[in-house]
Write a protein that holds these residues in place. Sequence first.
Motif, PDB file in Angstrom:
ATOM      1  N   ALA A   3       0.831  -1.210   0.000  1.00 28.32           N
ATOM      2  CA  ALA A   3       0.000   0.000   0.000  1.00 28.32           C
ATOM      3  C   ALA A   3       0.863   1.257   0.000  1.00 28.32           C
ATOM      4  N   LYS A   4       1.935   1.246   0.770  1.00 30.50           N
ATOM      5  CA  LYS A   4       2.816   2.411   0.816  1.00 30.50           C
ATOM      6  C   LYS A   4       3.534   2.603  -0.518  1.00 30.50           C
ATOM      7  N   TYR A   5       3.961   1.500  -1.125  1.00 23.59           N
ATOM      8  CA  TYR A   5       4.642   1.582  -2.418  1.00 23.59           C
ATOM      9  C   TYR A   5       3.733   2.201  -3.472  1.00 23.59           C
ATOM     10  N   ASP A   6       2.496   1.702  -3.549  1.00 25.42           N
ATOM     11  CA  ASP A   6       1.567   2.236  -4.550  1.00 25.42           C
ATOM     12  C   ASP A   6       1.173   3.674  -4.242  1.00 25.42           C
ATOM     13  N   ALA A   7       1.115   4.010  -2.938  1.00 23.58           N
ATOM     14  CA  ALA A   7       0.781   5.388  -2.581  1.00 23.58           C
ATOM     15  C   ALA A   7       1.875   6.367  -3.014  1.00 23.58           C
ATOM     16  N   LEU A   8       3.096   5.907  -2.969  1.00 26.66           N
ATOM     17  CA  LEU A   8       4.215   6.777  -3.337  1.00 26.66           C
ATOM     18  C   LEU A   8       4.457   6.831  -4.844  1.00 26.66           C
ATOM     19  N   HIS A   9       4.186   5.731  -5.541  1.00 31.54           N
ATOM     20  CA  HIS A   9       4.623   5.636  -6.938  1.00 31.54           C
ATOM     21  C   HIS A   9       3.498   5.477  -7.952  1.00 31.54           C
ATOM     22  N   ASN A  10       2.311   5.073  -7.518  1.00 28.88           N
ATOM     23  CA  ASN A  10       1.265   4.763  -8.493  1.00 28.88           C
ATOM     24  C   ASN A  10      -0.022   5.545  -8.269  1.00 28.88           C
ATOM     25  N   MET A  11       0.063   6.692  -7.624  1.00 28.43           N
ATOM     26  CA  MET A  11      -1.145   7.488  -7.419  1.00 28.43           C
ATOM     27  C   MET A  11      -1.683   8.062  -8.724  1.00 28.43           C
ATOM     28  N   HIS A  12      -0.859   8.109  -9.762  1.00 30.98           N
ATOM     29  CA  HIS A  12      -1.317   8.641 -11.042  1.00 30.98           C
ATOM     30  C   HIS A  12      -2.304   7.697 -11.734  1.00 30.98           C
ATOM     31  N   LEU A  13      -2.504   6.489 -11.175  1.00 27.11           N
ATOM     32  CA  LEU A  13      -3.443   5.543 -11.763  1.00 27.11           C
ATOM     33  C   LEU A  13      -4.874   5.775 -11.287  1.00 27.11           C
ATOM     34  N   GLY A  14      -5.074   6.798 -10.471  1.00 28.92           N
ATOM     35  CA  GLY A  14      -6.410   7.114  -9.999  1.00 28.92           C
ATOM     36  C   GLY A  14      -6.899   6.198  -8.897  1.00 28.92           C
ATOM     37  N   LEU A  15      -5.966   5.672  -8.087  1.00 30.62           N
ATOM     38  CA  LEU A  15      -6.355   4.785  -6.991  1.00 30.62           C
ATOM     39  C   LEU A  15      -7.078   5.552  -5.887  1.00 30.62           C
ATOM     40  N   GLY A  16      -6.670   6.806  -5.670  1.00 33.48           N
ATOM     41  CA  GLY A  16      -7.398   7.756  -4.841  1.00 33.48           C
ATOM     42  C   GLY A  16      -7.788   7.305  -3.452  1.00 33.48           C
ATOM     43  N   PRO A  17      -9.032   7.603  -3.037  1.00 33.96           N
ATOM     44  CA  PRO A  17      -9.473   7.357  -1.644  1.00 33.96           C
ATOM     45  C   PRO A  17      -9.408   5.898  -1.227  1.00 33.96           C
ATOM     46  N   THR A  18      -9.622   4.968  -2.174  1.00 33.11           N
ATOM     47  CA  THR A  18      -9.584   3.541  -1.823  1.00 33.11           C
ATOM     48  C   THR A  18      -8.214   3.156  -1.281  1.00 33.11           C
ATOM     49  N   LEU A  19      -7.164   3.546  -1.984  1.00 34.72           N
ATOM     50  CA  LEU A  19      -5.812   3.237  -1.545  1.00 34.72           C
ATOM     51  C   LEU A  19      -5.473   3.981  -0.262  1.00 34.72           C
ATOM     52  N   GLU A  20      -5.945   5.219  -0.129  1.00 35.63           N
ATOM     53  CA  GLU A  20      -5.659   5.988   1.077  1.00 35.63           C
ATOM     54  C   GLU A  20      -6.281   5.325   2.310  1.00 35.63           C
ATOM     55  N   ASP A  21      -7.521   4.854   2.194  1.00 29.37           N
ATOM     56  CA  ASP A  21      -8.166   4.168   3.311  1.00 29.37           C
ATOM     57  C   ASP A  21      -7.436   2.870   3.649  1.00 29.37           C
ATOM     58  N   LEU A  22      -7.030   2.133   2.614  1.00 25.90           N
ATOM     59  CA  LEU A  22      -6.301   0.888   2.838  1.00 25.90           C
ATOM     60  C   LEU A  22      -4.973   1.150   3.536  1.00 25.90           C
ATOM     61  N   TYR A  23      -4.285   2.188   3.088  1.00 28.16           N
ATOM     62  CA  TYR A  23      -2.997   2.522   3.694  1.00 28.16           C
ATOM     63  C   TYR A  23      -3.155   2.871   5.170  1.00 28.16           C
ATOM     64  N   LYS A  24      -4.159   3.654   5.512  1.00 28.33           N
ATOM     65  CA  LYS A  24      -4.361   4.063   6.902  1.00 28.33           C
ATOM     66  C   LYS A  24      -4.661   2.856   7.791  1.00 28.33           C
ATOM     67  N   GLU A  25      -5.551   1.969   7.311  1.00 30.47           N
ATOM     68  CA  GLU A  25      -5.893   0.781   8.098  1.00 30.47           C
ATOM     69  C   GLU A  25      -4.686  -0.157   8.221  1.00 30.47           C
ATOM     70  N   ALA A  26      -3.962  -0.334   7.132  1.00 25.35           N
ATOM     71  CA  ALA A  26      -2.795  -1.220   7.165  1.00 25.35           C
ATOM     72  C   ALA A  26      -1.713  -0.679   8.088  1.00 25.35           C
ATOM     73  N   LYS A  27      -1.555   0.631   8.127  1.00 29.52           N
ATOM     74  CA  LYS A  27      -0.540   1.221   9.001  1.00 29.52           C
ATOM     75  C   LYS A  27      -0.901   1.024  10.469  1.00 29.52           C
ATOM     76  N   ILE A  28      -2.184   1.136  10.806  1.00 33.03           N
ATOM     77  CA  ILE A  28      -2.609   0.909  12.191  1.00 33.03           C
ATOM     78  C   ILE A  28      -2.294  -0.526  12.615  1.00 33.03           C
ATOM     79  N   LEU A  29      -2.617  -1.483  11.736  1.00 30.97           N
ATOM     80  CA  LEU A  29      -2.336  -2.886  12.047  1.00 30.97           C
ATOM     81  C   LEU A  29      -0.830  -3.151  12.076  1.00 30.97           C
ATOM     82  N   ALA A  30      -0.086  -2.561  11.131  1.00 29.80           N
ATOM     83  CA  ALA A  30       1.353  -2.805  11.064  1.00 29.80           C
ATOM     84  C   ALA A  30       2.063  -2.258  12.297  1.00 29.80           C
ATOM     85  N   ASP A  31       1.603  -1.121  12.818  1.00 34.36           N
ATOM     86  CA  ASP A  31       2.232  -0.555  14.021  1.00 34.36           C
ATOM     87  C   ASP A  31       2.088  -1.487  15.217  1.00 34.36           C
ATOM     88  N   ALA A  32       1.064  -2.349  15.201  1.00 36.28           N
ATOM     89  CA  ALA A  32       0.874  -3.296  16.296  1.00 36.28           C
ATOM     90  C   ALA A  32       1.532  -4.646  16.017  1.00 36.28           C
TER      91      ALA A  32
END
Length: 221
Positions: free
Chosen positions: A89-118
């Motif tokens: 999710a972080k890789y695509d957020a940094l490099h593939n946002m031009h594909l129009g992934l938008g809010p879906t990827l942002e929500d996934l990244y936020k949830e994944a980061k919360i789980l990853a921190d634990a």
Amino acid sequence: KGLVNSPPRPATAPPGGAPAGSGSSSSSVRSSRYSSLSHDPTDWALQPGQPCSGEKLLLMFDRWQKLAKSFCKKGRYDISKVPDIYDSAKYDALHNMHLGLGPTLEDLYKEAKILADAVIPNEYGVDPAGKLAIGSKIATELLAKLLDDLRNSKEESLATLTDAERSGLGQKAGNGSSSSSSSQANPGNSSSSSRFDKPLGRKSMPAVRTLSASRAAAAAA
């Protein structure tokens, strides 16, 4: 602050300064400078509607589909896949946002980061005793594998020696045995490191595991 939207990277010119699509001359330059194990800089150029770094949309889809299948199997979730989901999710957020992934990827990244921190800090144990036990088990198996590889490498090297090289090793071995016999004749000069003369092998790993387990139990107490 959510996702970091990096600006699109400029297209990289082919090596030698030749423009893209210049024909056989540019392809010959690329083939002379890059092997099958290296990347042509043009492969890393950002193409409209395509993922970065030469990845294709189908490969990107397969990457996420594989993560989704391995993360949830028969209604049970494998939390060991959380770090992989977070990395993708972080890789695509940094490099593939031009594909129009938008809010879906942002929500996934936020949830994944919360789980990853634990999950990530407790991936190899939740307390010092558990971390020591897990680390000891992993290190024990790794050392056993290294010892086996070194032994096999030694045997392969000895198999390729010439007769002259073998005789030279025999003379060195004879000198070593004479020095060891002299040290036995003078026990006061013997070193405490003699107990390490015999190398560890896979058969000695159970004793190492027992020692590691006893130290883990002592640390827990």
